[in-house]
Design a protein around this motif. Structure first.
Motif, PDB file in Angstrom:
ATOM      1  N   TRP A 200       0.829  -1.203   0.000  1.00  0.00           N
ATOM      2  CA  TRP A 200       0.000   0.000   0.000  1.00  0.00           C
ATOM      3  C   TRP A 200       0.867   1.257   0.000  1.00  0.00           C
ATOM      4  O   TRP A 200       0.503   2.274  -0.603  1.00  0.00           O
ATOM      5  CB  TRP A 200      -0.947  -0.005   1.197  1.00  0.00           C
ATOM      6  CG  TRP A 200      -0.272   0.105   2.545  1.00  0.00           C
ATOM      7  CD1 TRP A 200       0.242  -0.895   3.301  1.00  0.00           C
ATOM      8  CD2 TRP A 200      -0.026   1.332   3.260  1.00  0.00           C
ATOM      9  NE1 TRP A 200       0.789  -0.399   4.457  1.00  0.00           N
ATOM     10  CE2 TRP A 200       0.633   0.967   4.466  1.00  0.00           C
ATOM     11  CE3 TRP A 200      -0.298   2.675   3.020  1.00  0.00           C
ATOM     12  CZ2 TRP A 200       1.021   1.904   5.408  1.00  0.00           C
ATOM     13  CZ3 TRP A 200       0.076   3.612   3.957  1.00  0.00           C
ATOM     14  CH2 TRP A 200       0.736   3.222   5.145  1.00  0.00           C
ATOM     15  N   LEU A 201       2.050   1.187   0.640  1.00  0.00           N
ATOM     16  CA  LEU A 201       2.958   2.322   0.576  1.00  0.00           C
ATOM     17  C   LEU A 201       3.553   2.492  -0.820  1.00  0.00           C
ATOM     18  O   LEU A 201       3.745   3.610  -1.295  1.00  0.00           O
ATOM     19  CB  LEU A 201       4.073   2.144   1.608  1.00  0.00           C
ATOM     20  CG  LEU A 201       3.738   2.507   3.053  1.00  0.00           C
ATOM     21  CD1 LEU A 201       4.930   2.235   3.962  1.00  0.00           C
ATOM     22  CD2 LEU A 201       3.302   3.966   3.165  1.00  0.00           C
ATOM     23  N   CYS A 202       3.823   1.359  -1.480  1.00  0.00           N
ATOM     24  CA  CYS A 202       4.315   1.432  -2.862  1.00  0.00           C
ATOM     25  C   CYS A 202       3.280   2.091  -3.767  1.00  0.00           C
ATOM     26  O   CYS A 202       3.616   2.957  -4.592  1.00  0.00           O
ATOM     27  CB  CYS A 202       4.649   0.027  -3.370  1.00  0.00           C
ATOM     28  SG  CYS A 202       6.064  -0.731  -2.561  1.00  0.00           S
ATOM     29  N   ALA A 203       2.029   1.671  -3.626  1.00  0.00           N
ATOM     30  CA  ALA A 203       0.977   2.250  -4.450  1.00  0.00           C
ATOM     31  C   ALA A 203       0.797   3.733  -4.149  1.00  0.00           C
ATOM     32  O   ALA A 203       0.623   4.556  -5.065  1.00  0.00           O
ATOM     33  CB  ALA A 203      -0.334   1.500  -4.227  1.00  0.00           C
ATOM     34  N   LEU A 204       0.890   4.104  -2.872  1.00  0.00           N
ATOM     35  CA  LEU A 204       0.737   5.500  -2.496  1.00  0.00           C
ATOM     36  C   LEU A 204       1.892   6.341  -3.033  1.00  0.00           C
ATOM     37  O   LEU A 204       1.685   7.462  -3.537  1.00  0.00           O
ATOM     38  CB  LEU A 204       0.670   5.616  -0.969  1.00  0.00           C
ATOM     39  CG  LEU A 204       0.285   6.995  -0.401  1.00  0.00           C
ATOM     40  CD1 LEU A 204      -1.102   7.402  -0.866  1.00  0.00           C
ATOM     41  CD2 LEU A 204       0.351   6.977   1.118  1.00  0.00           C
ATOM     42  N   SER A 205       3.113   5.801  -2.978  1.00  0.00           N
ATOM     43  CA  SER A 205       4.271   6.528  -3.500  1.00  0.00           C
ATOM     44  C   SER A 205       4.168   6.702  -5.015  1.00  0.00           C
ATOM     45  O   SER A 205       4.484   7.775  -5.551  1.00  0.00           O
ATOM     46  CB  SER A 205       5.556   5.790  -3.133  1.00  0.00           C
ATOM     47  OG  SER A 205       5.689   5.671  -1.739  1.00  0.00           O
ATOM     48  N   ALA A 206       3.733   5.631  -5.696  1.00  0.00           N
ATOM     49  CA  ALA A 206       3.572   5.727  -7.146  1.00  0.00           C
ATOM     50  C   ALA A 206       2.510   6.762  -7.510  1.00  0.00           C
ATOM     51  O   ALA A 206       2.677   7.549  -8.458  1.00  0.00           O
ATOM     52  CB  ALA A 206       3.206   4.364  -7.719  1.00  0.00           C
ATOM     53  N   LEU A 207       1.418   6.796  -6.756  1.00  0.00           N
ATOM     54  CA  LEU A 207       0.365   7.778  -7.015  1.00  0.00           C
ATOM     55  C   LEU A 207       0.871   9.192  -6.781  1.00  0.00           C
ATOM     56  O   LEU A 207       0.576  10.110  -7.565  1.00  0.00           O
ATOM     57  CB  LEU A 207      -0.839   7.494  -6.113  1.00  0.00           C
ATOM     58  CG  LEU A 207      -2.014   8.476  -6.230  1.00  0.00           C
ATOM     59  CD1 LEU A 207      -2.582   8.467  -7.642  1.00  0.00           C
ATOM     60  CD2 LEU A 207      -3.094   8.139  -5.206  1.00  0.00           C
TER      61      LEU A 207
END
Length: 924
Positions: free
Chosen positions: A567-574
């Motif tokens: 979820w942190l990866c997805a948030l960083s990518a966003l």
């Protein structure tokens, strides 16, 4: 060359005809040569600018310390051999390593000192400091390249042809003729035309000079000048004024003629391709960027794809991989590539590969990245030919050491540093990052390319920040997308290069096939560069580079933890996507720029003008384009402008029109309106050609012309025929500045007056032609706030907010302190783009304010309210409506004019009763 680590042979044996394969052994990287190579590099870079005596003393001290270390190592090694203690054996190895570092540092410093002394030898440096006019015989050492024209104030500086050479015969003014081998930089410019239409067009060097090949000898008459830096590798700069072809003394060598014919053949083979493919393919293959237009070059720079145009080591890697296959299989039974299909032995493969590497250097020119790649490739090929174990990190260190000793000037070249850093990152960081991604279930091939692009970007970004004061946010994805097309474009391009001299139709067919991937790469660069957040500003210089390096290390440490949580990866990518795309509503919420109710924006375009007036959602009236396309394009993109029904170019000076391609880029432009005086001719021609290329009509402004666009209404007040202006010979204006289009705009109840670059004669004529002109809310101060302003106009206009568009540190002193002081004395709030950045005017006549959204801060600067319902003496009716001035007694704004006159008198400027401003010795 770059490769993945060697794989173990699953069969456990190798065909004897191909040599025995080495078993793969995991272990620490072999760093033994890194220290000596780094010491030689640093010592060479320092010694190039140091006095010879100091370098000699340092070398002697390093040699003495190395001898002492070797003597101590021998003594400790003897004790270890006799079995007294094992610890001295390890310390002996450290002492030997220290001695190697000291000796390599001494060798690098000595080589650099000798090369620097060779530059200063001979009569040329002495005559260069006297700026003497010399007759010199030159031997060309590099391909001539055309510099990009730059804007200097109102003029576009002419492009010049630049190349390096060696002065082999020098005839000095005292009659002496000296034979030497002195490196120089030649700058060739054509003599400017004095008559006719071409007189206003910047001259370009004669085309015959562009075809000069290395090793050609020419004779020139030049004005010598010292180099910009004392530690430069050239002894002098020779400025040549050319009216015709060069005076050739001796033709180029046969090898250089062959290389030149190959490059010429590739250009002929690409003539029928689309513009982007025609420009890009020669650059991808041999580094020929002569056809690359400035906008495409800027796009490659923004997306960090410039290495593709610099003939990086990847080009040679692709060529050698085609010959030997994957490097880790090159000496094994299961090796691949054309060499095995042709039945070549390992030694034969090494010889053919070495010939290809040397030919690659000759054809593509010995640039730093080409030399580094060739040296690494030759060392690897030598290992293949001798059957020795190959390790690419020691090969890279050995290549750096040999190249720095051979050419110490590489130690100070940023291209060499970037090439070495990128290759080191591919060897050290990329395999580890790829393994980490694969452990997180990323497909192996995708993990390899992502890790390679990210590693190269991470280590090179601080150096780029040192040079360009920016950080690219889309370099990794753009490199990944471009990588899909680099190999096919390069291979097909080299095939076209080889086929062109013998079968041009075949070469054209191959070039046509290579044009498709080349167009893909160009499309990736252009699309990426158009994103609002493609790059962000960053402090330049070594301090900024160090800051970015520290920031990168911190982000990598944080990134290791982020990768553990999806979820942190997805948030960083966003977050990264939002930072790059910058949707207008989110950007406005986070930064306050642009303000939602903005009326007028003075863009920060440097030393020039670029104003935007809001006319609806994504629509605007634009007045002037500034001197540089990227600056105005960035401003319009940040404001969300994609439709421009009318672009007004007040006059044809370069600081107002050279940014036109940036306005046209990716936007719908209805028409371009210009002044009636088509001077300077070259810049007027540039506007017509750029507009015609985009299919945009060009109109001429007429005085009294009235238009409206959404909430905007405006009237053209100037230019017009006027008896108050002296004739320029072929028109009624004294020059382009006085022919500027002046526009009175009304928007949301505000009145905005845009004066272009009008000077006092035209300002006086403007007042005479429009006696009803009275106070305005916003004034775009004429001519970047120069000292030459008409006080009667200031008295009439008494603006509440004055905008001055000028560049930081400009050499003209704009804005003039007297002009700023006079405006402020009358109660006007003065904002300027050189200190405040972009400026947005917001509000209504009741409450006018400005929002500063520039480099330094974003803050709302409130101006005083209009005082609705109260009496005014500034030429306005209650509520801010305009009323005509009584021009007979000058009663409009008398009290404020008295304050202006008192202040400018205190500043030493005399203001006469009737519009005469004397500054220095100039009176109008």
């Amino acid at each position: 060359m770059t490769s993945t680590p060697e794989d173990e042979n699953p069969a456990g044996r190798a065909d004897p005809s191909y040599g025995r394969a080495d078993a793969h052994r995991d272990g620490p990287a072999d760093l033994r040569l890194v220290g000596p190579a780094g010491a030689a590099w640093a010592a060479a870079a320092a010694a190039l600018g140091a006095p010879g005596g100091m370098v000699a003393a340092g070398c002697a001290m390093a040699v003495a310390l190395a001898a002492l270390a070797l003597w101590r190592a021998r003594a400790k090694g003897g004790r270890a051999a006799r079995g007294y203690d094992s610890a001295p054996g390890r310390s002996a190895g450290a002492l030997v390593a220290l001695a190697a570092v000291l000796l390599c540092a001494a060798a690098g410093a000595a080589s650099a000192a000798l090369h620097a002394a060779d530059v200063r030898r001979g009569p040329l440096p002495t005559w260069a400091h006297r700026y003497a006019r010399l007759t010199v015989e030159l031997e060309v050492t590099d391909d001539p390249r055309v510099t990009r024209p730059k804007v200097h104030g109102s003029e576009r500086m002419p492009s010049a042809l630049v190349f390096t050479a060696e002065a082999v015969r020098i005839a000095t003014p005292d009659g002496r003729v000296t034979t030497a081998r002195t490196p120089v930089l030649a700058v060739v410019q054509q003599r400017a035309a004095k008559h006719g239409k071409a007189a206003g067009e910047p001259p370009s060097p004669p085309p015959e000079w562009r075809g000069l090949l290395p090793s050609t000898r020419i004779r020139v008459v030049a004005r010598a000048a010292p180099p910009l830096a004392a530690a430069d590798r050239t002894a002098a700069v020779l400025r040549v004024t050319a009216d015709g072809p060069p005076n050739e003394v001796a033709p180029p060598s046969a090898l250089q003629r062959l290389a030149g014919s190959l490059r010429t053949g590739l250009r002929r083979a690409t003539d029928g391709l689309t513009p982007d493919a025609r420009a890009l393919l020669p650059g991808l293959v041999v580094g020929d960027v002569s056809r690359v237009p400035p906008d495409l070059d800027d796009a490659f720079s923004t997306t960090d794809l410039t290495h593709l145009l610099a003939v990086s080591g990847s080009n040679l890697t692709i060529v050698l991989a085609l010959l030997i296959g994957p490097p880790h299989l090159a000496a094994r039974a299961e090796r691949r590539g054309l060499a095995r299909r042709l039945g070549l032995s390992l030694r034969g493969t090494a010889l053919v590969g070495g010939a290809l590497a040397l030919g690659f250097v000759v054809v593509c020119r010995p640039d730093p990245s080409v030399l580094r790649a060739a040296a690494c490739g030759l060392i690897t090929l030598l290992a293949i030919g001798t059957g020795r174990r190959r390790s690419l990190l020691p090969a890279l260190a050995a290549a750096v050491l040999l190249l720095v000793l051979y050419d110490p000037w590489l130690a100070r070249r940023y291209g060499f540093l970037l090439s070495v850093l990128a290759t080191g990152a591919l060897l050290l960081l990329a395999p580890r990052w790829s393994a980490a991604l694969q452990r997180r279930r990323v497909p192996p091939r995708l993990a390899e390319v992502v890790a390679a692009a990210a590693a190269a970007q991470a280590v090179c970004a601080p150096v780029v920040a040192v040079l360009a004061a920016r950080v690219g946010l889309i370099g990794v994805p753009c490199n990944l997308l471009a990588e899909l097309a680099v190999a096919p474009a390069t291979i097909l391009g080299f095939a076209a290069l080889a086929a062109a001299p013998v079968a041009l139709p075949v070469a054209k067919a191959l070039a046509w096939c290579a044009g498709w991937p080349a167009e893909w790469i160009a499309a990736v660069a252009r699309t990426g560069a158009e994103l609002p957040g493609a790059e962000v500003g960053w402090p330049g210089g070594w301090v900024g580079g160090l800051m970015l390096a520290v920031t990168t290390v911190v982000l990598l440490a944080v990134g290791r933890r982020v990768l553990r949580r999806r979820w942190l990866c997805a948030l960083s990518a966003l977050a990264l996507v939002l930072a790059v795309c910058r949707p207008a509503p989110l950007t406005r919420v986070l930064t306050g720029w642009p303000p939602p109710d903005w009326r007028v924006v003075a863009c920060d375009v440097g030393q020039g003008d670029g104003l935007v007036l809001a006319a609806g959602d994504g629509t605007a009236l634009v007045v002037d384009a500034g001197p540089e396309p990227r600056a105005i394009d960035r401003c319009l993109t940040g404001l969300g402008i994609h439709r421009i029904p009318l672009l007004i170019l007040t006059h044809f000076h370069a600081d107002h029109v050279d940014g036109l391609p940036g306005v046209l880029r990716g936007r719908s432009v209805g028409a371009v309106e210009t002044t009636t005086l088509q001077e300077p001719y070259g810049q007027a021609k540039f506007v017509r050609e750029a507009a015609a290329g985009a299919g945009v009509p060009v109109l001429r402004a007429a005085p009294g012309e009235r238009r409206h666009l959404g909430p905007l209404t405006w009237e053209v007040l100037w230019p017009g025929a006027s008896p108050w202006l002296p004739s320029a010979g072929d028109g009624e204006f004294s020059g382009p500045n006085d022919a500027s289009v002046a526009v009175l705009v009304r928007t949301g109840g505000l009145t905005v007056l845009l004066l272009g670059d009008l000077e006092p004669p035209a300002q006086q004529a403007l007042l005479a032609a429009h006696p009803e002109l009275a106070a305005v809310d916003v004034l775009k101060v004429a001519h970047h706030g120069s000292a030459y302003q008409d006080p009667e106009l200031m008295r009439r206009l008494i603006p509440r907010l004055a905008l001055i568009s000028c560049g930081a540190g400009n050499p003209y002193g704009h804005p003039a302190p007297r002009t700023v002081a006079a405006l402020r004395a009358g109660g006007t709030r003065v904002l300027r783009t050189d200190t405040d950045g972009a400026i947005a005017v917001v509000g209504t006549p009741d409450r006018l304010s400005a929002v500063v959204g520039g480099r330094r801060s974003r803050r709302r600067l409130a101006t005083r309210p209009t005082g609705r319902g109260s009496g005014r003496s500034d030429g306005r009716e209650p509520g801010g409506a305009l009323r005509p001035c009584d021009t007979r007694d000058g009663s409009c704004g008398t009290r404020r004019f008295v304050r202006i006159r008192r202040h400018v008198r205190h500043a030493g400027v005399r203001v006469a009763p009737r519009a005469t401003l004397r500054v220095g010795s100039r009176a109008t």
